[in-house]
Design a protein around this motif. Structure first.
Motif, short mmCIF file in Angstrom:
data_model
loop_
_atom_site.label_atom_id
_atom_site.label_comp_id
_atom_site.label_asym_id
_atom_site.label_seq_id
_atom_site.Cartn_x
_atom_site.Cartn_y
_atom_site.Cartn_z
N SER A 167 29.63 38.77 45.25
CA SER A 167 28.58 39.79 45.25
C SER A 167 28.73 40.71 44.03
O SER A 167 27.75 41.06 43.37
N ILE A 168 29.97 41.08 43.74
CA ILE A 168 30.24 41.94 42.58
C ILE A 168 29.89 41.22 41.28
O ILE A 168 29.32 41.80 40.36
N ALA A 169 30.23 39.94 41.21
CA ALA A 169 29.91 39.16 40.01
C ALA A 169 28.40 39.08 39.78
O ALA A 169 27.93 39.12 38.64
N LEU A 170 27.63 38.98 40.86
CA LEU A 170 26.17 38.96 40.74
C LEU A 170 25.64 40.30 40.23
O LEU A 170 24.71 40.34 39.42
N MET A 171 26.23 41.39 40.70
CA MET A 171 25.76 42.72 40.32
C MET A 171 26.23 43.12 38.93
O MET A 171 25.48 43.76 38.18
N THR A 172 27.47 42.78 38.60
CA THR A 172 28.04 43.20 37.32
C THR A 172 28.75 42.01 36.66
O THR A 172 29.98 41.97 36.59
N PRO A 173 27.99 41.03 36.18
CA PRO A 173 28.60 39.82 35.62
C PRO A 173 29.40 40.07 34.35
O PRO A 173 30.13 39.18 33.91
N GLU A 174 29.28 41.27 33.77
CA GLU A 174 30.04 41.56 32.55
C GLU A 174 31.53 41.81 32.84
O GLU A 174 32.37 41.74 31.94
N PHE A 175 31.87 42.06 34.12
CA PHE A 175 33.27 42.34 34.48
C PHE A 175 33.99 41.07 34.92
O PHE A 175 33.41 40.20 35.57
N ARG A 176 35.27 40.99 34.64
CA ARG A 176 36.14 39.97 35.20
C ARG A 176 36.42 40.37 36.65
O ARG A 176 36.72 41.54 36.93
N VAL A 177 36.34 39.39 37.60
CA VAL A 177 36.48 39.70 39.02
C VAL A 177 37.58 38.83 39.63
O VAL A 177 37.61 37.62 39.44
N VAL A 178 38.44 39.49 40.40
CA VAL A 178 39.56 38.82 41.06
C VAL A 178 39.53 39.18 42.54
O VAL A 178 39.30 40.34 42.90
N ALA A 179 39.76 38.19 43.42
CA ALA A 179 39.87 38.44 44.86
C ALA A 179 41.31 38.22 45.29
O ALA A 179 41.89 37.15 45.05
N ALA A 180 41.89 39.25 45.92
CA ALA A 180 43.30 39.18 46.33
C ALA A 180 43.49 38.51 47.68
O ALA A 180 44.62 38.18 48.05
N GLY A 181 42.41 38.33 48.44
CA GLY A 181 42.50 37.66 49.74
C GLY A 181 42.79 38.58 50.90
O GLY A 181 42.37 38.32 52.02
N SER A 182 43.51 39.67 50.64
CA SER A 182 43.89 40.60 51.71
C SER A 182 44.46 41.85 51.07
O SER A 182 44.75 41.89 49.86
N LEU A 183 44.67 42.89 51.88
CA LEU A 183 45.32 44.10 51.37
C LEU A 183 46.76 43.83 50.92
O LEU A 183 47.17 44.30 49.86
N PRO A 184 47.55 43.09 51.70
CA PRO A 184 48.88 42.74 51.19
C PRO A 184 48.81 41.97 49.88
O PRO A 184 49.68 42.12 49.02
N GLY A 185 47.77 41.14 49.73
CA GLY A 185 47.59 40.43 48.47
C GLY A 185 47.33 41.38 47.31
O GLY A 185 47.84 41.18 46.20
N LEU A 186 46.54 42.42 47.57
CA LEU A 186 46.31 43.44 46.55
C LEU A 186 47.61 44.14 46.19
O LEU A 186 47.87 44.46 45.03
N ASP A 187 48.46 44.35 47.19
CA ASP A 187 49.72 45.04 46.97
C ASP A 187 50.72 44.19 46.19
O ASP A 187 51.72 44.72 45.69
#
Length: 229
Positions: A167-187
């Motif tokens: 969804s973010i890539a559709l709205m702002t395709p100029e940014f690089r987008v990464v999905a961490a999968g979960s909050l622990p993944g973000l950590d």
């Protein structure tokens, strides 16, 4: 002598765990490569479109997300799958670029936009710590390694889920987008050297003290440990 024997046993356990992890990652990579590219009209494409994500609007398809038509779902440590059906399968890669795990979302082929009636309908396997789904390469279209070779410095958006990231890539395709999968993944996310600012697109977990605390810790870590904005 007892300490030396205990240390040797621990060393052997660690070596066995590394071998098992390596074997599991090879199996995970094989499962991802066996899946098919998302195509207009298939159940994976329909699932995303029903959730407001029209992949046809992107200038290119994300290579890290595919469709597995017969993905097994195991309950606990069972040797036989409790369910086999279509799933979005995403490659979770380590900072080295090697595959660390796969992220799967089992979907209901008869109800577009709905996940399969499984608990949980999302799973990551094997251990996903330190690996993320590199969903979108931004305006450059370059991998992180290619961007680094060209001396680029970029702002990167990090979120939890595949659907959020697309969804973010559709709205702002100029940014690089990464999905961490979960909050622990973000950590456990290790930002690349090309990252200047990390924009964290948080889930709507306000009012959940444990989730809020983990989010705040993960964001603080990006600043204190990696020096990112």
């Amino acid at each position: 002598k007892r300490q030396a024997e205990a240390a040797e046993r621990a060393k052997q356990r660690e070596a066995k765990a590394r071998r098992e992890m390596s074997d599991q990652r090879k199996t995970a990579l094989a499962r991802f490569l066996a899946a098919k590219t998302l195509t207009a009209g298939d159940v994976g494409w329909a699932y995303l479109k029903a959730r407001g994500i029209d992949l046809a609007q992107l200038p290119r398809l994300p290579g890290s997300v595919r469709l597995s038509l017969l993905e097994p779902w195991y309950e606990g440590e069972g040797s036989e799958p409790a369910h086999v059906g279509p799933a979005l399968i995403s490659a979770m890669t380590l900072p080295s670029g090697d595959l660390g795990a796969i992220h799967r979302i089992w979907i209901n082929p008869d109800r577009p936009g709905q996940k399969a009636d499984l608990k949980p309908a999302r799973k990551m396997w094997p251990a996903s710590e330190g690996s993320v789904i590199r969903l979108w390469r931004g305006e450059s279209g370059l991998s992180e390694r290619e961007a680094a070779d060209k001396g680029r410095i970029e702002d990167i958006i990090v979120c939890e889920g595949v659907e959020d990231g697309l969804s973010i890539a559709l709205m702002t395709p100029e940014f690089r987008v990464v999905a961490a999968g979960s909050l622990p993944g973000l950590d456990s996310y290790v930002p690349p050297k090309i990252a200047r600012t990390i924009i964290v697109a948080a889930d709507n977990d306000w009012g959940k003290p444990q989730a809020e605390a983990l989010l705040n810790r993960a964001c603080a870590r990006l600043v204190t440990e990696f020096g990112k904005r």
